[in-house]
Design a protein around this motif. Structure first.
Motif: not given
Length: 485
Positions: A441-467
């Protein structure tokens, strides 16, 4: 934990008047029932005090003498699964014969409206999208097997007016009102395991976890004891125990394989996330003590995406993170032994509907958990679960448990609903890609990342699965830790 028992008002009056009482049974013990295999099976009831009661079933004869309150109980030694209908005789001053009894696995389905959600969706409250193929309606047209039985309890506030038709098979009209999750779970487990299945459907829409926990459990809890010491106490504005007293207590201690639980929306609405795990654990521990099974399996559903921010009549206003915090708390509850959680972030047709219609896939995910954890099947039963992170230059590398046979984007597109933040704690949309079954996980706008969040929104319906087709559970790497007490 001190356990309290209930004496029916009718029997109390008879005993007080010195009137001889015939043997009576709770409504959960009846013809057509399924008894739990491979466990000691309680058979209990009421009679005149000091009355000798004999129970005969499957070559066993057990006797008990009713106590001063008229309560009696025998324990049948563990039974083997059997699809051959058998009869049970209970004899004292009178004789009761129960017929057409099977032996297999019994599952208790409980919670609020998403567990109550019936197989027949014609009621306005539970109508699904018109364009949706109605799998449930098709099931109602089938001839149902006799070796899956159901015990459906209607909503009521009075234990002495317990409303149930008793045990029936799927060809009874009761099936229309039955929990859809319970029905589809039973079908899958029966097909997979091949023994008779019993489903107890005991739910009530809009209920909070406190209402399914007896008031005295709060009085005895080190966490809640002070709050419960007041007269006519409430726990966070709620009198505990109503549904426990009226709907659950009358079936205790009927032997079952485990519990399926779908609840949490009503606790979210009162911003209960900080205390929900403690309340949930108190309920689980109490039920386990009452039913007499130390590590009784408790498999529950993580509530689904929904527009909580659109709810204007709730006591507290919600923001888009109110739901993710509840998701996080439900994930923390997995620290309770012998639990499992089904994730439902991908099963929502409309974010406006708090009752997702697709209950067959919810049931399937619960069945996967049961197959793996209760039946010993070597299968993947969960989507990816966050394990650890590593900062490498301007990227964060995430590792997961339950990767199954591999991590994937379900639709083949870039992974969605990942955000990243630096020291300032401001989260921005991030790029995320799968490499070697990790997520970078990365962003051009964050050069020294500290934390990540995933699905952190009431609308979140992600495509991240296992097979295996199971979605990842939402998380944040900066999550506070719930300590199990």
């Amino acid at each position: 934990m001190k356990i309290k028992t209930l004496l029916t008002p009718a029997l109390a009056l008879l005993l007080a008047a010195g009137i001889k009482a015939e043997i009576t049974l709770p409504k959960v013990l009846g013809s057509n029932m399924v008894l739990q295999r491979n466990q000691s099976v309680p058979v209990w009831g009421n009679a005149d005090k000091g009355e000798k009661v004999t129970v005969k079933f499957a070559g066993q004869t057990k006797t008990a003498v009713s106590d001063t309150s008229g309560y009696w109980k025998v324990m049948l030694t563990p039974l083997k699964a059997s699809e051959k209908p058998a009869s049970m005789t209970i004899k004292g001053k009178n004789k009761i014969i129960l017929n057409n009894i099977l032996v297999g696995d019994v599952w208790l389905c409980s919670g609020q409206s998403n567990m109550e959600y019936p197989l027949n969706r014609k009621t306005k409250k539970y109508q699904g999208p018109k364009a949706t193929p109605d799998v449930a309606a098709a099931e109602l047209k089938k001839t149902q097997p006799d070796n899956i039985r159901y015990f459906y309890v209607e909503k009521n506030y009075k234990p002495n007016e317990y409303k149930t038709k008793g045990w029936v098979n799927g060809n009874d009209s009761v099936l229309h009102n039955l929990s859809a999750i319970g029905y589809f779970f039973a079908q899958e487990i029966h097909k997979e395991i091949g023994v008779p299945i019993g489903i107890m459907s005991i739910s009530w829409g809009g209920t909070r976890v406190e209402q399914w926990t007896p008031y005295w459990a709060y009085e005895q809890s080190p966490i809640f004891k002070e709050q419960a010491s007041k007269k006519d106490f409430k726990i966070d504005g709620m009198h505990p125990g109503q549904m426990y007293n009226s709907m659950l207590a009358p079936v205790i201690p009927f032997a079952t394989k485990g519990v399926l639980w779908y609840q949490g929306e009503s606790n979210l609405m009162v911003h209960d996330s900080l205390r929900y795990c403690d309340k949930f654990k108190l309920m689980v521990d109490t039920w386990r003590n009452l039913f007499g099974i130390k590590n009784w399996p408790f498999y529950y559903v993580q509530i689904a995406p929904h527009y909580y921010t659109h709810r204007t009549k709730d006591r507290f206003p919600h923001d888009v993170e109110t739901l993710p915090i509840t998701w996080e708390v439900q994930s923390q509850c997995l620290k309770i032994p012998s639990t499992g959680m089904a994730v439902t972030t991908d099963l929502v047709d409309s974010l406006k509907d708090i009752h997702p219609w697709n209950k067959w896939d919810v049931a399937h995910r619960l069945a996967l958990i049961a197959a793996a954890k209760s039946y010993g099947k070597n299968i993947e039963y969960s989507g990816p679960v966050y394990k650890s992170m590593q900062v490498m230059n301007d990227k964060i590398i995430l590792s997961f448990d339950h990767i199954g046979s591999g991590l994937i984007s379900k639709d083949g597109k870039p992974l969605t609903w990942f955000t990243i933040a630096g020291e300032d704690g401001k989260f921005v949309q991030a790029e995320a890609k799968i490499e070697n079954n990790q997520v970078i996980v990365y962003s051009q706008n964050v050069k020294s990342p500290k934390n990540v969040r995933f699905g952190w929104h009431e609308e979140a319906q992600s495509n991240f699965f296992n097979k295996e087709g199971l979605p990842a559970s939402p998380f944040r790497t900066d999550a506070p830790t719930w300590e199990m007490k």
